[in-house]
Design a protein around this motif. Structure first.
Motif, PDB file in Angstrom:
ATOM      1  N   UNK A 259       0.338  11.783  -4.320  1.00 20.10           N
ATOM      2  CA  UNK A 259      -0.756  12.749  -4.417  1.00 20.10           C
ATOM      3  C   UNK A 259      -1.842  12.507  -3.380  1.00 20.10           C
ATOM      4  N   UNK A 260      -2.056  11.264  -2.989  1.00 19.80           N
ATOM      5  CA  UNK A 260      -3.131  10.954  -2.047  1.00 19.80           C
ATOM      6  C   UNK A 260      -2.661  10.223  -0.793  1.00 19.80           C
ATOM      7  N   UNK A 261      -1.348  10.218  -0.546  1.00 23.59           N
ATOM      8  CA  UNK A 261      -0.861   9.539   0.646  1.00 23.59           C
ATOM      9  C   UNK A 261       0.647   9.560   0.755  1.00 23.59           C
ATOM     10  N   UNK A 262       1.150   8.770   1.672  1.00 19.97           N
ATOM     11  CA  UNK A 262       2.591   8.729   1.954  1.00 19.97           C
ATOM     12  C   UNK A 262       3.036   7.279   2.082  1.00 19.97           C
ATOM     13  N   UNK A 263       4.049   6.896   1.310  1.00 25.00           N
ATOM     14  CA  UNK A 263       4.695   5.595   1.483  1.00 25.00           C
ATOM     15  C   UNK A 263       5.787   5.768   2.537  1.00 25.00           C
ATOM     16  N   UNK A 264       5.824   4.863   3.506  1.00 23.89           N
ATOM     17  CA  UNK A 264       6.814   5.022   4.569  1.00 23.89           C
ATOM     18  C   UNK A 264       7.260   3.670   5.105  1.00 23.89           C
ATOM     19  N   UNK A 265       8.456   3.681   5.703  1.00 30.00           N
ATOM     20  CA  UNK A 265       9.013   2.481   6.321  1.00 30.00           C
ATOM     21  C   UNK A 265       8.607   2.448   7.784  1.00 30.00           C
ATOM     22  N   UNK A 266       7.944   1.380   8.184  1.00 25.19           N
ATOM     23  CA  UNK A 266       7.500   1.226   9.562  1.00 25.19           C
ATOM     24  C   UNK A 266       7.858  -0.140  10.103  1.00 25.19           C
ATOM     25  N   UNK A 267       7.643  -0.314  11.387  1.00 26.87           N
ATOM     26  CA  UNK A 267       7.945  -1.591  12.041  1.00 26.87           C
ATOM     27  C   UNK A 267       6.876  -2.615  11.728  1.00 26.87           C
ATOM     28  N   UNK A 268       7.307  -3.846  11.472  1.00 31.18           N
ATOM     29  CA  UNK A 268       6.362  -4.951  11.290  1.00 31.18           C
ATOM     30  C   UNK A 268       5.634  -5.186  12.608  1.00 31.18           C
ATOM     31  N   UNK A 269       4.333  -5.080  12.591  1.00 32.00           N
ATOM     32  CA  UNK A 269       3.557  -5.184  13.834  1.00 32.00           C
ATOM     33  C   UNK A 269       3.494  -6.601  14.390  1.00 32.00           C
ATOM     34  N   UNK A 270       4.016  -7.563  13.629  1.00 30.78           N
ATOM     35  CA  UNK A 270       4.030  -8.953  14.101  1.00 30.78           C
ATOM     36  C   UNK A 270       5.461  -9.436  14.373  1.00 30.78           C
ATOM     37  N   UNK A 271       6.414  -8.515  14.362  1.00 29.28           N
ATOM     38  CA  UNK A 271       7.812  -8.897  14.560  1.00 29.28           C
ATOM     39  C   UNK A 271       8.548  -7.781  15.279  1.00 29.28           C
ATOM     40  N   UNK A 272       9.601  -8.158  15.995  1.00 31.94           N
ATOM     41  CA  UNK A 272      10.407  -7.175  16.709  1.00 31.94           C
ATOM     42  C   UNK A 272      11.573  -6.667  15.860  1.00 31.94           C
ATOM     43  N   UNK A 273      11.937  -7.374  14.802  1.00 34.16           N
ATOM     44  CA  UNK A 273      13.153  -7.032  14.072  1.00 34.16           C
ATOM     45  C   UNK A 273      12.954  -6.956  12.558  1.00 34.16           C
ATOM     46  N   UNK A 274      11.736  -6.735  12.111  1.00 39.33           N
ATOM     47  CA  UNK A 274      11.494  -6.606  10.678  1.00 39.33           C
ATOM     48  C   UNK A 274      10.787  -5.288  10.386  1.00 39.33           C
ATOM     49  N   UNK A 275      10.913  -4.833   9.154  1.00 39.53           N
ATOM     50  CA  UNK A 275      10.243  -3.611   8.716  1.00 39.53           C
ATOM     51  C   UNK A 275       9.287  -3.913   7.564  1.00 39.53           C
ATOM     52  N   UNK A 276       8.339  -3.023   7.366  1.00 51.34           N
ATOM     53  CA  UNK A 276       7.354  -3.150   6.293  1.00 51.34           C
ATOM     54  C   UNK A 276       7.197  -1.793   5.627  1.00 51.34           C
ATOM     55  N   UNK A 277       7.041  -1.788   4.315  1.00 50.36           N
ATOM     56  CA  UNK A 277       6.688  -0.566   3.612  1.00 50.36           C
ATOM     57  C   UNK A 277       5.170  -0.411   3.691  1.00 50.36           C
ATOM     58  N   UNK A 278       4.731   0.714   4.255  1.00 50.25           N
ATOM     59  CA  UNK A 278       3.304   0.987   4.428  1.00 50.25           C
ATOM     60  C   UNK A 278       2.880   2.163   3.555  1.00 50.25           C
ATOM     61  N   UNK A 279       1.557   2.310   3.402  1.00 48.78           N
ATOM     62  CA  UNK A 279       0.996   3.478   2.728  1.00 48.78           C
ATOM     63  C   UNK A 279      -0.045   4.119   3.639  1.00 48.78           C
ATOM     64  N   UNK A 280       0.154   5.400   3.927  1.00 52.41           N
ATOM     65  CA  UNK A 280      -0.818   6.164   4.701  1.00 52.41           C
ATOM     66  C   UNK A 280      -1.735   6.889   3.723  1.00 52.41           C
ATOM     67  N   UNK A 281      -3.028   6.550   3.756  1.00 52.78           N
ATOM     68  CA  UNK A 281      -4.022   7.147   2.872  1.00 52.78           C
ATOM     69  C   UNK A 281      -4.520   8.447   3.490  1.00 52.78           C
ATOM     70  N   UNK A 282      -4.222   9.579   2.857  1.00 56.65           N
ATOM     71  CA  UNK A 282      -4.611  10.872   3.404  1.00 56.65           C
ATOM     72  C   UNK A 282      -6.123  11.067   3.405  1.00 56.65           C
TER      73      UNK A 282
END
Length: 332
Positions: A259-282
């Motif tokens: 309702x207030x944002x988007x959960x998404x899979x993005x690249x780990x900003x401290x790694x070249x080969x890992x992913x992180x689940x992020x939340x974009x707050x609208x």
């Protein structure tokens, strides 16, 4: 040589194809080879021998539930096949998912805990992700091979019937009131009634991986398969705007709308080969990390994530994978 060998799932299954390089029809005349693989890559044909070597990547995709409050993972739906594209029903009591456990990709419906799975589509349609109607009685999907849009409907006897809407599009979704179906594609976003044509074109922006806000005002989408950006269409003004950027490249459907944002899979900003689940707050226009993704491989062809009641997020994870080097001989 005078031919090109490539891998494609253009007929619903990954296999190798041969194309005469002199053909000028965009690959339409390519002929299928009798070589199947879950994901054939890294091809090499011998120049002075009748032999071909390729690598067959074997991924095991399964559906997991992440509780966003406790940060606890639970493997929910798994088989020896590929299980992907999970979607909670409106009440959160059932899950529609895509699986090839029967030998070919079809849609299945299970209880919310993954039990009592029932196959609801059959035949050669090879469905994409299934999206529920607001009343939980219907599921809309498209055939990626033809872009024909179909609706599976549950009958009073609990069995399912499937009908063709007569409309073409990509990743269709129901409106919150159930009066419309919105679909994307290379020519833009359109809408039509569940009974079928006519269609109304809303924008010419190429679109896929659609999701609609609970108030029915915005359609969120990605523009193309390798895009890292999520856009949205204002259904009142017909304006299209960028929402945020940062989705893992090649996994444009790896997100779920809240309702207030988007959960998404993005690249780990401290790694070249890992992913992180992020939340974009609208509301704040900012991203915050939620939890590291356990595997280094992002879930190729997994379909969209799904957010259900109680802060439960359905995602696809890739179990330990391997690849085999395959020799084809003679290869002519």
């Amino acid at each position: 040589g005078n031919s090109l060998v490539f891998a494609s799932d253009r007929d619903g299954n990954f296999r190798l194809w041969r194309l005469n390089v002199a053909a000028k029809d965009g690959g339409q005349s390519a002929s299928a080879l009798s070589i199947y693989s879950e994901f054939p890559i890294q091809l090499s044909a011998a120049r002075k021998a009748d032999a071909l070597v390729y690598s067959a990547l074997q991924q095991d995709r399964n559906i997991w539930r992440l509780n966003l409050q406790s940060r606890q993972w639970k493997r929910l739906i798994a088989s020896s096949g590929q299980d992907a594209s999970p979607q909670f029903s409106p009440k959160g009591d059932r899950i529609c998912f895509r699986s090839d456990r029967s030998g070919e990709d079809q849609l299945w419906v299970s209880k919310a805990d993954g039990s009592e799975a029932v196959q609801i589509t059959r035949g050669a349609m090879r469905p994409s992700v299934g999206r529920w109607s607001p009343d939980g009685n219907s599921i809309v999907f498209n055939n990626p091979g033809s872009d024909q849009i179909w609706i599976a409907q549950q009958n009073p006897g609990a069995d399912w019937s499937v009908r063709n809407t007569g409309v073409q599009g990509v990743h269709p979704v129901f409106s919150p009131d159930g009066q419309w179906i919105y679909a994307g594609g290379t020519s833009g976003i359109s809408r039509f009634a569940p009974t079928g044509p006519p269609t109304e074109n809303l924008t010419t922006s190429r679109s896929e991986a659609l999701a609609i806000s609970a108030d029915g005002r915005y359609i969120y989408f990605a523009r193309e398969p390798t895009d890292t950006m999520i856009m949205r269409l204002d259904l009142q003004s017909k304006a299209v705007e960028k929402v945020f950027e940062g989705v893992v490249p090649g996994c444009t459907s790896c997100w779920a709308l809240d309702s207030d944002g988007i959960y998404f899979l993005g690249t780990d900003r401290e790694s070249f080969d890992r992913q992180v689940l992020y939340f974009w707050d609208l509301n704040k226009g900012a991203t915050r990390p939620v939890v590291p993704y356990p595997e280094p491989l992002w879930p190729l062809g997994s379909g969209p994530f799904s957010l259900g009641p109680g802060g439960n997020l359905l995602v696809v994870r890739v179990e330990p994978s391997n690849s085999d080097a395959m020799l084809v001989k003679p290869f002519r």
